[in-house]
Scaffold this motif. Structure first.
Motif, PDB file in Angstrom:
ATOM      1  N   THR A  83       0.841  -1.184   0.000  1.00  0.00           N
ATOM      2  CA  THR A  83       0.000   0.000   0.000  1.00  0.00           C
ATOM      3  C   THR A  83       0.880   1.239   0.000  1.00  0.00           C
ATOM      4  O   THR A  83       1.813   1.361   0.788  1.00  0.00           O
ATOM      5  CB  THR A  83      -0.904   0.005   1.249  1.00  0.00           C
ATOM      6  N   VAL A  97      -2.672   6.276  -2.545  1.00  0.00           N
ATOM      7  CA  VAL A  97      -3.047   5.434  -3.686  1.00  0.00           C
ATOM      8  C   VAL A  97      -4.150   4.485  -3.246  1.00  0.00           C
ATOM      9  O   VAL A  97      -3.902   3.558  -2.466  1.00  0.00           O
ATOM     10  CB  VAL A  97      -1.839   4.630  -4.204  1.00  0.00           C
ATOM     11  N   SER A 124      -6.774   1.500  -3.044  1.00  0.00           N
ATOM     12  CA  SER A 124      -6.914   0.145  -3.567  1.00  0.00           C
ATOM     13  C   SER A 124      -8.340  -0.046  -4.064  1.00  0.00           C
ATOM     14  O   SER A 124      -9.289   0.463  -3.455  1.00  0.00           O
ATOM     15  CB  SER A 124      -6.621  -0.871  -2.454  1.00  0.00           C
ATOM     16  N   GLY A 176      -3.390  -0.943  -5.990  1.00  0.00           N
ATOM     17  CA  GLY A 176      -3.761   0.377  -6.482  1.00  0.00           C
ATOM     18  C   GLY A 176      -3.535   0.599  -7.950  1.00  0.00           C
ATOM     19  O   GLY A 176      -4.361   1.198  -8.632  1.00  0.00           O
ATOM     20  N   SER A 177      -2.393   0.169  -8.469  1.00  0.00           N
ATOM     21  CA  SER A 177      -2.122   0.318  -9.891  1.00  0.00           C
ATOM     22  C   SER A 177      -0.884  -0.460 -10.261  1.00  0.00           C
ATOM     23  O   SER A 177       0.138  -0.395  -9.574  1.00  0.00           O
ATOM     24  CB  SER A 177      -1.907   1.784 -10.275  1.00  0.00           C
ATOM     25  N   ILE A 195      -3.837   6.627 -10.823  1.00  0.00           N
ATOM     26  CA  ILE A 195      -4.031   6.502  -9.374  1.00  0.00           C
ATOM     27  C   ILE A 195      -4.771   7.732  -8.826  1.00  0.00           C
ATOM     28  O   ILE A 195      -4.563   8.147  -7.690  1.00  0.00           O
ATOM     29  CB  ILE A 195      -2.691   6.267  -8.643  1.00  0.00           C
TER      30      ILE A 195
END
Length: 352
Positions: free
Chosen positions: A109, A113, A115, A254-255, A332
């Motif tokens: 994490t 950003v 999730s 997240g990305s 994001i």
């Protein structure tokens, strides 16, 4: 005394040509603060080279790379050239010629950003992917091409040495983290290679009594990574399973644009290679909006592998501070350009 490193830079294709310069800017900035000097050797290899010469890199490309301390790669692949030419003409030969048998992919994490899935606790895991054999072998072929009887055969190759060394690396990594190791398998359906994988992993883990280990079927593990990603510490997986699970985990965090990786030759006999997970993203290439965090984080992993842990930690802290301050690309939830993210990271490094 200044530590000097000769780095081969292959920006490659698509957004690689945008995120690599951004990351190099950040690496030069943190290097200045830690008495490190990079001698960047830029190599214009990739799909443009293929169009001009019929090869992704020169005939002596591997010999050229062998003279460097590390390789910093952007991305490989374009829509108009089959991957069998692009990936097998550049990325995979490098991984195999230099025995980069560990593919290390941290996932966690990051500040600011979001999730796409709910998680009560922060995600902080590492996927250790076997990088030289397994399902991505060159053994196989096609016969009766173009006919109704056409056959395609692809053989998986698992060696005791290959499984042992990736399992040992992953177990040692887990021992230095939270002490939990998960082995991805599919031994309920793949009757030879996966039971062999399970047996060898169990044998290796006998040398790590302080590591709590379990094996999970890869399909159930994929679902669990979405539902409970915070439960995982270190995951060890075969070439194919590790490839898929790391992309999944990166997206869950997240990305995939933030996801880094290191192709490591642990004995240090050959240069290791550092690259983001995201690929060339031709749909946004040339727009200046690509997320450079995966490339910058890969650069931090390179710093660490070269023996500069403090510089690596400072670079990670700086890009996390930039993200926390709201400087984020659109994947994001932000509006920043690639260059703006790099500038923010440099600013958060503080005075030189």
């Amino acid at each position: 005394m200044t530590a000097r490193h000769r780095i081969a830079v292959i920006a490659g294709d698509g957004i690689g040509q945008e995120v690599v310069p951004a990351a190099v800017r950040c690496l030069d900035a943190v290097a200045e603060r830690h008495d490190i000097a990079f001698d960047w050797h830029h190599l214009d290899w990739g799909s443009d080279h293929y169009r001009a010469h019929g090869r992704m890199m020169p005939v002596d490309g591997l010999d050229i790379l062998a003279g460097h301390d590390a390789i910093f790669l952007g991305a490989v692949g374009v829509p108009d050239i089959p991957d069998v030419h692009t990936l097998w003409g550049l990325l995979i030969p490098i991984r195999r010629a230099f025995a980069q048998y560990i593919n290390l992919r941290p996932v966690r994490t990051l500040p600011g950003v979001p999730s796409p899935v709910f998680s009560r606790d922060p995600i902080d895991l590492v996927i250790v992917r076997e990088n030289n054999e397994g399902e991505y072998s060159e053994v196989g072929g096609r016969v009766y091409q173009g006919s109704a009887d056409e056959i395609a055969i692809q053989e998986s190759v698992f060696t005791r040495r290959g499984v042992e060394r990736v399992a040992r690396y992953a177990a040692a990594l887990a021992a230095g983290r939270r002490g939990h190791l998960t082995s991805a398998t599919k031994s309920n359906g793949i009757v030879h290679t996966m039971p062999f994988w399970d047996e060898v992993v169990r044998d290796v883990l006998a040398d790590f009594p302080d590591v709590t280990a379990r094996q999970e079927l890869v399909d159930a593990l994929a679902a669990s990574l979405v539902l409970h990603p915070e439960r995982y510490d270190v995951i060890v997986a075969s070439n194919l399973f590790g490839d898929i699970l790391s992309d999944l985990a990166g997206a869950v965090a997240g990305s995939i644009g933030c996801a880094p990786s290191a192709n490591l030759n642990p004995p240090g006999e050959h240069p290791s290679m550092f690259e983001p997970v995201h690929g060339s993203a031709p749909d946004i290439a040339g727009q200046g909006i690509a997320n450079p965090i995966g490339q910058i984080w890969s650069g931090a992993m390179m710093l660490d592998a070269l023996g500069h842990a403090a510089a690596a930690a400072q670079l990670i802290t700086a890009f996390e501070a930039a993200l926390a301050s709201g400087t984020r690309t659109r994947d994001i939830g932000g509006t920043a350009t690639t260059a703006e993210v790099a500038a923010a990271v440099v600013a958060h490094l503080g005075p030189s």
